[in-house]
Design a protein around this motif. Sequence first.
Motif, PDB file in Angstrom:
ATOM      1  N   ASP A 217       0.824  -1.214   0.000  1.00 36.39           N
ATOM      2  CA  ASP A 217       0.000   0.000   0.000  1.00 36.39           C
ATOM      3  C   ASP A 217       0.857   1.262   0.000  1.00 36.39           C
ATOM      4  O   ASP A 217       0.521   2.262  -0.647  1.00 36.39           O
ATOM      5  N   LYS A 218       1.981   1.239   0.741  1.00 38.74           N
ATOM      6  CA  LYS A 218       2.849   2.414   0.803  1.00 38.74           C
ATOM      7  C   LYS A 218       3.533   2.662  -0.536  1.00 38.74           C
ATOM      8  O   LYS A 218       3.695   3.813  -0.956  1.00 38.74           O
ATOM      9  N   GLU A 219       3.938   1.599  -1.194  1.00 40.89           N
ATOM     10  CA  GLU A 219       4.548   1.762  -2.515  1.00 40.89           C
ATOM     11  C   GLU A 219       3.525   2.315  -3.511  1.00 40.89           C
ATOM     12  O   GLU A 219       3.850   3.156  -4.357  1.00 40.89           O
ATOM     13  N   ILE A 220       2.287   1.859  -3.387  1.00 42.79           N
ATOM     14  CA  ILE A 220       1.221   2.355  -4.274  1.00 42.79           C
ATOM     15  C   ILE A 220       0.956   3.838  -4.008  1.00 42.79           C
ATOM     16  O   ILE A 220       0.803   4.636  -4.950  1.00 42.79           O
ATOM     17  N   THR A 221       0.913   4.218  -2.740  1.00 40.82           N
ATOM     18  CA  THR A 221       0.726   5.638  -2.398  1.00 40.82           C
ATOM     19  C   THR A 221       1.871   6.477  -2.942  1.00 40.82           C
ATOM     20  O   THR A 221       1.675   7.599  -3.432  1.00 40.82           O
ATOM     21  N   HIS A 222       3.062   5.942  -2.853  1.00 39.67           N
ATOM     22  CA  HIS A 222       4.236   6.631  -3.383  1.00 39.67           C
ATOM     23  C   HIS A 222       4.094   6.865  -4.891  1.00 39.67           C
ATOM     24  O   HIS A 222       4.406   7.954  -5.404  1.00 39.67           O
ATOM     25  N   ILE A 223       3.606   5.853  -5.596  1.00 37.97           N
ATOM     26  CA  ILE A 223       3.398   5.987  -7.051  1.00 37.97           C
ATOM     27  C   ILE A 223       2.326   7.045  -7.336  1.00 37.97           C
ATOM     28  O   ILE A 223       2.468   7.870  -8.254  1.00 37.97           O
ATOM     29  N   ARG A 224       1.234   7.045  -6.560  1.00 43.36           N
ATOM     30  CA  ARG A 224       0.172   8.041  -6.764  1.00 43.36           C
ATOM     31  C   ARG A 224       0.725   9.460  -6.599  1.00 43.36           C
ATOM     32  O   ARG A 224       0.412  10.359  -7.400  1.00 43.36           O
ATOM     33  N   SER A 235       1.940  20.439 -19.141  1.00 45.05           N
ATOM     34  CA  SER A 235       0.807  21.299 -19.490  1.00 45.05           C
ATOM     35  C   SER A 235       0.002  20.730 -20.645  1.00 45.05           C
ATOM     36  O   SER A 235      -1.175  21.033 -20.794  1.00 45.05           O
ATOM     37  N   GLN A 236       0.639  19.886 -21.506  1.00 41.85           N
ATOM     38  CA  GLN A 236      -0.081  19.311 -22.633  1.00 41.85           C
ATOM     39  C   GLN A 236      -1.047  18.238 -22.150  1.00 41.85           C
ATOM     40  O   GLN A 236      -0.901  17.735 -21.041  1.00 41.85           O
ATOM     41  N   PRO A 237      -2.038  17.901 -22.970  1.00 41.55           N
ATOM     42  CA  PRO A 237      -2.996  16.861 -22.568  1.00 41.55           C
ATOM     43  C   PRO A 237      -2.268  15.576 -22.191  1.00 41.55           C
ATOM     44  O   PRO A 237      -1.435  15.076 -22.935  1.00 41.55           O
ATOM     45  N   LEU A 238      -2.604  15.068 -21.000  1.00 43.99           N
ATOM     46  CA  LEU A 238      -1.923  13.874 -20.488  1.00 43.99           C
ATOM     47  C   LEU A 238      -2.960  12.963 -19.861  1.00 43.99           C
ATOM     48  O   LEU A 238      -3.620  13.318 -18.890  1.00 43.99           O
ATOM     49  N   ASP A 239      -3.117  11.794 -20.436  1.00 46.07           N
ATOM     50  CA  ASP A 239      -4.093  10.821 -19.948  1.00 46.07           C
ATOM     51  C   ASP A 239      -3.360   9.764 -19.128  1.00 46.07           C
ATOM     52  O   ASP A 239      -2.610   8.948 -19.671  1.00 46.07           O
ATOM     53  N   VAL A 240      -3.567   9.789 -17.820  1.00 43.48           N
ATOM     54  CA  VAL A 240      -2.911   8.839 -16.923  1.00 43.48           C
ATOM     55  C   VAL A 240      -3.981   7.992 -16.246  1.00 43.48           C
ATOM     56  O   VAL A 240      -4.916   8.520 -15.637  1.00 43.48           O
ATOM     57  N   SER A 241      -3.826   6.673 -16.360  1.00 43.94           N
ATOM     58  CA  SER A 241      -4.751   5.738 -15.720  1.00 43.94           C
ATOM     59  C   SER A 241      -3.958   4.859 -14.751  1.00 43.94           C
ATOM     60  O   SER A 241      -2.973   4.228 -15.143  1.00 43.94           O
ATOM     61  N   PHE A 242      -4.392   4.855 -13.488  1.00 44.08           N
ATOM     62  CA  PHE A 242      -3.707   4.047 -12.477  1.00 44.08           C
ATOM     63  C   PHE A 242      -4.753   3.172 -11.801  1.00 44.08           C
ATOM     64  O   PHE A 242      -5.629   3.659 -11.092  1.00 44.08           O
ATOM     65  N   ASN A 243      -4.657   1.859 -12.010  1.00 46.45           N
ATOM     66  CA  ASN A 243      -5.647   0.916 -11.507  1.00 46.45           C
ATOM     67  C   ASN A 243      -4.998  -0.076 -10.547  1.00 46.45           C
ATOM     68  O   ASN A 243      -3.938  -0.643 -10.837  1.00 46.45           O
ATOM     69  N   VAL A 244      -5.645  -0.267  -9.416  1.00 43.36           N
ATOM     70  CA  VAL A 244      -5.176  -1.229  -8.413  1.00 43.36           C
ATOM     71  C   VAL A 244      -6.309  -2.205  -8.125  1.00 43.36           C
ATOM     72  O   VAL A 244      -7.449  -1.788  -7.874  1.00 43.36           O
ATOM     73  N   SER A 245      -6.016  -3.496  -8.153  1.00 45.15           N
ATOM     74  CA  SER A 245      -7.054  -4.496  -7.917  1.00 45.15           C
ATOM     75  C   SER A 245      -6.449  -5.711  -7.208  1.00 45.15           C
ATOM     76  O   SER A 245      -5.235  -5.888  -7.164  1.00 45.15           O
ATOM     77  N   GLY A 246      -7.336  -6.542  -6.687  1.00 40.17           N
ATOM     78  CA  GLY A 246      -6.885  -7.766  -6.017  1.00 40.17           C
ATOM     79  C   GLY A 246      -6.572  -7.543  -4.552  1.00 40.17           C
ATOM     80  O   GLY A 246      -6.852  -6.488  -3.971  1.00 40.17           O
ATOM     81  N   ASP A 247      -5.963  -8.532  -3.955  1.00 38.39           N
ATOM     82  CA  ASP A 247      -5.674  -8.534  -2.531  1.00 38.39           C
ATOM     83  C   ASP A 247      -4.331  -7.855  -2.260  1.00 38.39           C
ATOM     84  O   ASP A 247      -3.293  -8.498  -2.117  1.00 38.39           O
ATOM     85  N   ASN A 249      -3.898  -5.693   0.340  1.00 40.55           N
ATOM     86  CA  ASN A 249      -3.764  -5.366   1.763  1.00 40.55           C
ATOM     87  C   ASN A 249      -2.797  -6.328   2.452  1.00 40.55           C
ATOM     88  O   ASN A 249      -2.806  -7.538   2.205  1.00 40.55           O
ATOM     89  N   CYS A 250      -1.953  -5.755   3.313  1.00 39.09           N
ATOM     90  CA  CYS A 250      -1.006  -6.518   4.143  1.00 39.09           C
ATOM     91  C   CYS A 250       0.068  -7.236   3.331  1.00 39.09           C
ATOM     92  O   CYS A 250       0.823  -8.051   3.877  1.00 39.09           O
ATOM     93  N   ARG A 251       0.139  -7.004   2.051  1.00 42.67           N
ATOM     94  CA  ARG A 251       1.207  -7.591   1.240  1.00 42.67           C
ATOM     95  C   ARG A 251       2.470  -6.743   1.392  1.00 42.67           C
ATOM     96  O   ARG A 251       2.400  -5.529   1.593  1.00 42.67           O
ATOM     97  N   GLN A 252       3.612  -7.390   1.281  1.00 45.26           N
ATOM     98  CA  GLN A 252       4.878  -6.683   1.426  1.00 45.26           C
ATOM     99  C   GLN A 252       5.737  -6.829   0.178  1.00 45.26           C
ATOM    100  O   GLN A 252       5.646  -7.840  -0.535  1.00 45.26           O
ATOM    101  N   ILE A 253       6.561  -5.814  -0.040  1.00 40.65           N
ATOM    102  CA  ILE A 253       7.433  -5.798  -1.217  1.00 40.65           C
ATOM    103  C   ILE A 253       8.672  -4.975  -0.873  1.00 40.65           C
ATOM    104  O   ILE A 253       8.649  -4.161   0.062  1.00 40.65           O
ATOM    105  N   ALA A 254       9.732  -5.179  -1.598  1.00 39.79           N
ATOM    106  CA  ALA A 254      10.926  -4.362  -1.402  1.00 39.79           C
ATOM    107  C   ALA A 254      10.611  -2.913  -1.764  1.00 39.79           C
ATOM    108  O   ALA A 254       9.931  -2.655  -2.763  1.00 39.79           O
ATOM    109  N   PRO A 255      11.064  -1.932  -0.985  1.00 40.07           N
ATOM    110  CA  PRO A 255      10.721  -0.532  -1.261  1.00 40.07           C
ATOM    111  C   PRO A 255      11.389  -0.005  -2.526  1.00 40.07           C
ATOM    112  O   PRO A 255      12.445  -0.487  -2.934  1.00 40.07           O
ATOM    113  N   LEU A 256      10.737   0.967  -3.140  1.00 47.97           N
ATOM    114  CA  LEU A 256      11.252   1.658  -4.330  1.00 47.97           C
ATOM    115  C   LEU A 256      11.533   0.700  -5.481  1.00 47.97           C
ATOM    116  O   LEU A 256      12.428   0.925  -6.285  1.00 47.97           O
ATOM    117  N   LEU A 257      10.743  -0.358  -5.562  1.00 45.74           N
ATOM    118  CA  LEU A 257      10.966  -1.353  -6.599  1.00 45.74           C
ATOM    119  C   LEU A 257      10.116  -1.088  -7.842  1.00 45.74           C
ATOM    120  O   LEU A 257      10.529  -1.413  -8.956  1.00 45.74           O
TER     121      LEU A 257
END
Length: 352
Positions: A217-224, A235-247, A249-257
């Motif tokens: 979750d922290k890595e995802i917040t960092h990306i947001r 300033s130019q038109p920029l279409d950004v889509s960021f989708n998060v799905s699945g389980d 919560n409580c998952r861990q990963i190496a930081p800044l990966l």
Amino acid sequence: MRKHYYIANSRVLTHLLFWVCYMLVNTGVHAEAERGTLFYFLEELGGLPAAVLVAYVNMYVLFPRFFLRKKYLAYTVSAVLLLFVGSVINRIVQEKFFEPVFYPDTTYREQVFVWYMIFKGMLWFLSPVLLFTLVVKIFSQWFSQEQRHQEIVREKLEAELNFLKAQVHPHFLFNTLNNLYSLTLQASPAAPKVVLKLSGLMSYMLYDSRADNILLDKEITHIRNYIELEKIRYSQPLDVSFNVSGDVNCRQIAPLLLIPFVENAFKHGVSNETDPVWVTIDVKVKDDVLSVKVENSHTENDAFPAADAENNGIGLRNVIRRLELLYPGRHTLALKKESGRFTVDLKINLEG
């Protein structure tokens, strides 16, 4: 540091239990119905001092001084002398103490130096003790060397990972400060917001990323937060889509990966574009597998070589190496460049 595996973390208790087992095993091997188990147990007890002498002198004197230094002839001569001394001591204990105390009426006195009995004690009684303790020390030495080797490898990997993680900080900061610089040149009212976001990003990098693993979750917040900074910059038109799905919560990963892939999408797929551009980021966790797919638009004259990791930027080379060190055999990474599209497809087994 070398690890020792003792029963109840007690070296003395481990050695005592070993000698108890030694007594019981030898008694069981030599016992006969005619004389009974007690007789042979007492006989083994009488021979215990000689066995202890041979065992500990061999392990702590002869082995390190001769065998370990590959002085095999000196070790052999010393071992034979040790067996001889041990056998003589055994004869003294048997003739002067053991038999007079336990069997005063059924035995007769013999001379200590009966060569047949001394050689029999050397070969039949004490040689197995010498060989067993030699094997134990050889295995112990090999195991100790393996421990040292594994520790050296581990320290080397940790040092390399720390170096790679340290590289992420200045690389990320350099990109973000460039964004802030361009806004300040334009006297943009968005500059204070960028400073606030940058403060949050730096807090994550300086404090949260010190851990070996952080919540996904922290890595995802960092990306947001990073995406918000990039939206402010362009300033130019920029279409950004960021989708998060699945389980997630409580998952861990190496930081800044994951952030280097997002940085790469903006750096190579957005910064040089003039037409409407887009970035799509999909993060999904299913069956303990984290899937991250980052896609961005690019022009045909973009010379960024998707499949050549050696020529990719610092961020991508860094994260590819970190994945190899942190998730060996537990991840797949595909970089693909197609007409108008660049794709990063990463899968990591989080429970491997």
